[in-house]
Design a protein around this motif. Structure first.
Motif, PDB file in Angstrom:
ATOM      1  N   SER A 141       0.082   7.159   2.502  1.00 55.36           N
ATOM      2  CA  SER A 141       0.980   6.292   3.466  1.00 55.36           C
ATOM      3  C   SER A 141       0.535   6.626   4.864  1.00 55.36           C
ATOM      4  CB  SER A 141       1.894   5.950   3.237  1.00 55.36           C
ATOM      5  OG  SER A 141       2.876   7.272   3.552  1.00 55.36           O
ATOM      6  N   GLY A 142       0.179   7.949   5.079  1.00 59.32           N
ATOM      7  CA  GLY A 142      -0.028   8.156   6.486  1.00 59.32           C
ATOM      8  C   GLY A 142      -1.441   7.866   7.033  1.00 59.32           C
ATOM      9  N   PHE A 175       0.995  -1.235   0.027  1.00 62.48           N
ATOM     10  CA  PHE A 175      -0.016   0.029   0.021  1.00 62.48           C
ATOM     11  C   PHE A 175       0.759   1.165  -0.057  1.00 62.48           C
ATOM     12  CE2 PHE A 175      -2.205   3.333   1.908  1.00 62.48           C
ATOM     13  CZ  PHE A 175      -3.658   3.465   1.269  1.00 62.48           C
ATOM     14  N   ARG A 176       1.738   1.400   1.028  1.00 62.04           N
ATOM     15  CA  ARG A 176       2.834   2.584   0.656  1.00 62.04           C
ATOM     16  C   ARG A 176       3.410   2.770  -0.281  1.00 62.04           C
ATOM     17  NH1 ARG A 176       3.007   4.102   6.261  1.00 62.04           N
ATOM     18  NH2 ARG A 176       2.682   2.366   7.869  1.00 62.04           N
ATOM     19  N   GLN A 177       3.939   1.451  -1.154  1.00 61.04           N
ATOM     20  CA  GLN A 177       4.561   1.806  -2.340  1.00 61.04           C
ATOM     21  C   GLN A 177       3.679   2.088  -3.416  1.00 61.04           C
ATOM     22  OE1 GLN A 177       6.313  -2.070  -3.262  1.00 61.04           O
ATOM     23  NE2 GLN A 177       8.227  -1.440  -2.296  1.00 61.04           N
ATOM     24  N   PRO A 210      -3.634  -2.467  10.365  1.00 60.62           N
ATOM     25  CA  PRO A 210      -4.906  -2.131   9.957  1.00 60.62           C
ATOM     26  C   PRO A 210      -5.388  -3.100   8.571  1.00 60.62           C
ATOM     27  CG  PRO A 210      -3.536  -0.587   9.053  1.00 60.62           C
ATOM     28  CD  PRO A 210      -2.630  -1.349   9.689  1.00 60.62           C
ATOM     29  N   LEU A 211      -4.546  -3.628   7.875  1.00 63.81           N
ATOM     30  CA  LEU A 211      -4.845  -4.262   6.670  1.00 63.81           C
ATOM     31  C   LEU A 211      -4.780  -6.050   7.101  1.00 63.81           C
ATOM     32  CD1 LEU A 211      -2.723  -2.440   4.031  1.00 63.81           C
ATOM     33  CD2 LEU A 211      -5.178  -2.329   4.453  1.00 63.81           C
TER      34      LEU A 211
END
Length: 139
Positions: free
Chosen positions: A111-112, A103-105, A121-122
């Protein structure tokens, strides 16, 4: 009348008819040119659309999201059952940490959203790659 004389006669008549009815001849030539152009355009667009759809098909995935707290034995059993299905080419278990990293990529500006949680959370998920040709063989 010889063959050479017949060809000369037909060539002369064709030239005279073209000169007499040049507007009709021009219209016929333009109609044929436009038709060939449209057929070529249709084939080009159809070929490109086919390659785009094949690319999407190669990248297609089915994602099975699991409840938080699902045991590793249950996840492994689900993966084994999915691997046994004929429509499944490959499966992959995605852990919550791996999902957060992906997700961050994929969404660096968002990403925050994942920061500040006490736990990941995922959820754990299983990605399923459908077998090639299964969808088209059922039609």
């Amino acid at each position: 009348m010889t063959l050479l004389q017949a060809l000369a006669y037909f060539s002369r008549e064709a030239t005279l008819n073209l000169l007499r009815g040049w507007k009709v001849s021009l219209l016929a030539v333009l109609t044929i040119a436009v038709s060939l152009f449209l057929i070529g355009l249709f084939l080009l667009v159809g070929g490109n659309a086919r390659s785009v759809v094949e690319g999407w098909r190669a990248e297609s995935r089915v994602v099975l999201y699991l409840e938080t707290g699902t045991s590793t034995e249950r996840v492994a059993a689900l993966q084994a059952r999915l691997d046994a299905e004929p429509w499944t080419a490959r499966t992959e278990i995605v852990t919550p940490a791996e999902a957060s990293s992906r997700f961050r990529q994929a969404f660096p500006s968002l990403s925050g959203l994942l920061d500040g949680w006490g736990e990941e959370p995922l959820p754990t998920s299983i990605e399923i790659e459908p077998a090639v040709g299964i969808a088209s063989s059922r039609v």
